[in-house]
Design a protein around this motif. Sequence first.
Motif, mmCIF file in Angstrom:
data_model
loop_
_atom_site.group_PDB
_atom_site.id
_atom_site.type_symbol
_atom_site.label_atom_id
_atom_site.label_comp_id
_atom_site.label_asym_id
_atom_site.label_seq_id
_atom_site.Cartn_x
_atom_site.Cartn_y
_atom_site.Cartn_z
ATOM 1 N N GLY A 30 0.821 -1.208 0.000
ATOM 2 C CA GLY A 30 0.000 0.000 0.000
ATOM 3 C C GLY A 30 0.855 1.258 0.000
ATOM 4 N N THR A 31 0.217 2.384 -0.224
ATOM 5 C CA THR A 31 0.935 3.649 -0.355
ATOM 6 C C THR A 31 1.796 3.967 0.857
ATOM 7 N N ALA A 32 1.240 3.871 2.056
ATOM 8 C CA ALA A 32 2.013 4.204 3.261
ATOM 9 C C ALA A 32 3.220 3.278 3.405
ATOM 10 N N CYS A 33 3.012 1.995 3.181
ATOM 11 C CA CYS A 33 4.124 1.045 3.306
ATOM 12 C C CYS A 33 5.142 1.261 2.187
ATOM 13 N N HIS A 34 4.649 1.542 0.993
ATOM 14 C CA HIS A 34 5.548 1.777 -0.135
ATOM 15 C C HIS A 34 6.447 2.983 0.129
ATOM 16 N N THR A 35 5.869 4.052 0.643
ATOM 17 C CA THR A 35 6.675 5.249 0.906
ATOM 18 C C THR A 35 7.648 5.043 2.062
ATOM 19 N N ARG A 36 7.395 4.000 2.862
ATOM 20 C CA ARG A 36 8.301 3.695 3.974
ATOM 21 C C ARG A 36 9.178 2.486 3.655
ATOM 22 N N VAL A 58 0.307 -7.920 -0.620
ATOM 23 C CA VAL A 58 -1.091 -7.537 -0.514
ATOM 24 C C VAL A 58 -1.176 -6.040 -0.777
ATOM 25 N N ALA A 59 -2.297 -5.601 -1.322
ATOM 26 C CA ALA A 59 -2.459 -4.188 -1.655
ATOM 27 C C ALA A 59 -2.433 -3.311 -0.408
ATOM 28 N N CYS A 60 -3.080 -3.739 0.678
ATOM 29 C CA CYS A 60 -3.081 -2.946 1.910
ATOM 30 C C CYS A 60 -3.660 -3.775 3.052
ATOM 31 N N PHE A 61 -3.023 -3.712 4.204
ATOM 32 C CA PHE A 61 -3.543 -4.362 5.412
ATOM 33 C C PHE A 61 -4.449 -3.437 6.206
ATOM 34 N N GLY A 62 -4.427 -2.135 5.899
ATOM 35 C CA GLY A 62 -5.213 -1.179 6.672
ATOM 36 C C GLY A 62 -4.556 -0.834 8.001
ATOM 37 N N GLN A 63 -3.263 -1.025 8.097
ATOM 38 C CA GLN A 63 -2.508 -0.729 9.320
ATOM 39 C C GLN A 63 -1.460 0.345 9.014
ATOM 40 N N CYS A 64 -1.871 1.363 8.280
ATOM 41 C CA CYS A 64 -0.953 2.356 7.723
ATOM 42 C C CYS A 64 -0.112 3.078 8.777
ATOM 43 N N ALA A 65 -0.630 3.280 9.964
ATOM 44 C CA ALA A 65 0.124 3.975 11.011
ATOM 45 C C ALA A 65 1.345 3.175 11.444
ATOM 46 N N MET A 66 1.366 1.871 11.146
ATOM 47 C CA MET A 66 2.487 1.014 11.542
ATOM 48 C C MET A 66 3.413 0.692 10.368
ATOM 49 N N ALA A 67 3.280 1.413 9.279
ATOM 50 C CA ALA A 67 4.041 1.117 8.060
ATOM 51 C C ALA A 67 5.542 1.211 8.290
ATOM 52 N N PRO A 68 6.287 0.339 7.592
ATOM 53 C CA PRO A 68 5.833 -0.741 6.716
ATOM 54 C C PRO A 68 5.372 -1.958 7.526
ATOM 55 N N VAL A 69 4.339 -2.600 7.017
ATOM 56 C CA VAL A 69 3.696 -3.706 7.713
ATOM 57 C C VAL A 69 3.973 -5.018 6.982
ATOM 58 N N VAL A 70 4.269 -6.040 7.772
ATOM 59 C CA VAL A 70 4.473 -7.390 7.256
ATOM 60 C C VAL A 70 3.643 -8.331 8.125
ATOM 61 N N GLU A 71 2.976 -9.278 7.495
ATOM 62 C CA GLU A 71 2.231 -10.300 8.224
ATOM 63 C C GLU A 71 3.044 -11.591 8.175
ATOM 64 N N VAL A 72 3.324 -12.140 9.337
ATOM 65 C CA VAL A 72 4.089 -13.385 9.434
ATOM 66 C C VAL A 72 3.190 -14.421 10.088
ATOM 67 N N ASN A 73 2.795 -15.415 9.306
ATOM 68 C CA ASN A 73 1.886 -16.458 9.810
ATOM 69 C C ASN A 73 0.684 -15.861 10.530
ATOM 70 N N HIS A 74 0.021 -14.919 9.881
ATOM 71 C CA HIS A 74 -1.215 -14.275 10.361
ATOM 72 C C HIS A 74 -0.992 -13.351 11.553
ATOM 73 N N ARG A 75 0.242 -12.985 11.825
ATOM 74 C CA ARG A 75 0.558 -12.044 12.901
ATOM 75 C C ARG A 75 1.096 -10.769 12.263
ATOM 76 N N ILE A 76 0.429 -9.663 12.542
ATOM 77 C CA ILE A 76 0.827 -8.373 11.972
ATOM 78 C C ILE A 76 2.045 -7.831 12.715
ATOM 79 N N CYS A 77 3.059 -7.438 11.954
ATOM 80 C CA CYS A 77 4.268 -6.821 12.502
ATOM 81 C C CYS A 77 4.388 -5.432 11.880
ATOM 82 N N GLY A 78 4.534 -4.421 12.724
ATOM 83 C CA GLY A 78 4.635 -3.060 12.227
ATOM 84 C C GLY A 78 6.033 -2.494 12.347
ATOM 85 N N HIS A 79 6.275 -1.416 11.577
ATOM 86 C CA HIS A 79 7.561 -0.713 11.579
ATOM 87 C C HIS A 79 8.713 -1.686 11.292
#
Length: 177
Positions: free
Chosen positions: A89-95, A138-159
């Motif tokens: 997503g845009t926020a993650c891409h810019t970060r 994925v296009a966006c997780f909707g967790q933009c405040a934590m960008a960049p976001v990665v999901e590892v085995n269904h667990r969201i990891c931010g920054h």
Amino acid sequence: MVVENHIDTAEQAFIDQIIAKHTGRAGALLGILEAVQEHNRHKYLPTETLLYIARKMEIPFSRIYSVATFYALFNLQPQGDNTICICRGTACHTRNSRSLLESLRLELGFGIDEGEESGESDKLALTTPDGKFTMRTVACFGQCAMAPVVEVNHRICGHVNERTLQREVRSLGREND
């Protein structure tokens, strides 16, 4: 006429039970597909399974297939034991999520351009030959405040940065050995 094959009796019984449980509920098909995929050892929906569901629910296969291909949640190919999904997503891409994607490709042994027929990375899914890892975008997780976001085995990891992503991947590799 297409006939499903290679679905064992136990799998048919499981699918029948899931269909019975969801019949008459709103979003029944989504719930059925999700439960059946989660039950599959490789977390995907084989064509034979989709054909079986279509026949049992008396729904055209084309409708089942269109639902399974529309939602990013569903997989039509076997998935690795571990899934790592990078937000594009845009926020993650810019970060700098692009560098995370490139770093992960190298860590898992893929080429920089592997799997990119269209030149874009927002719909990428690659599985390592040993079946240990699937990397997706994925296009966006909707967790933009934590960008960049990665999901590892269904667990969201931010920054996430390259070092933390590398640490996550290596710890998963040790868990599965």
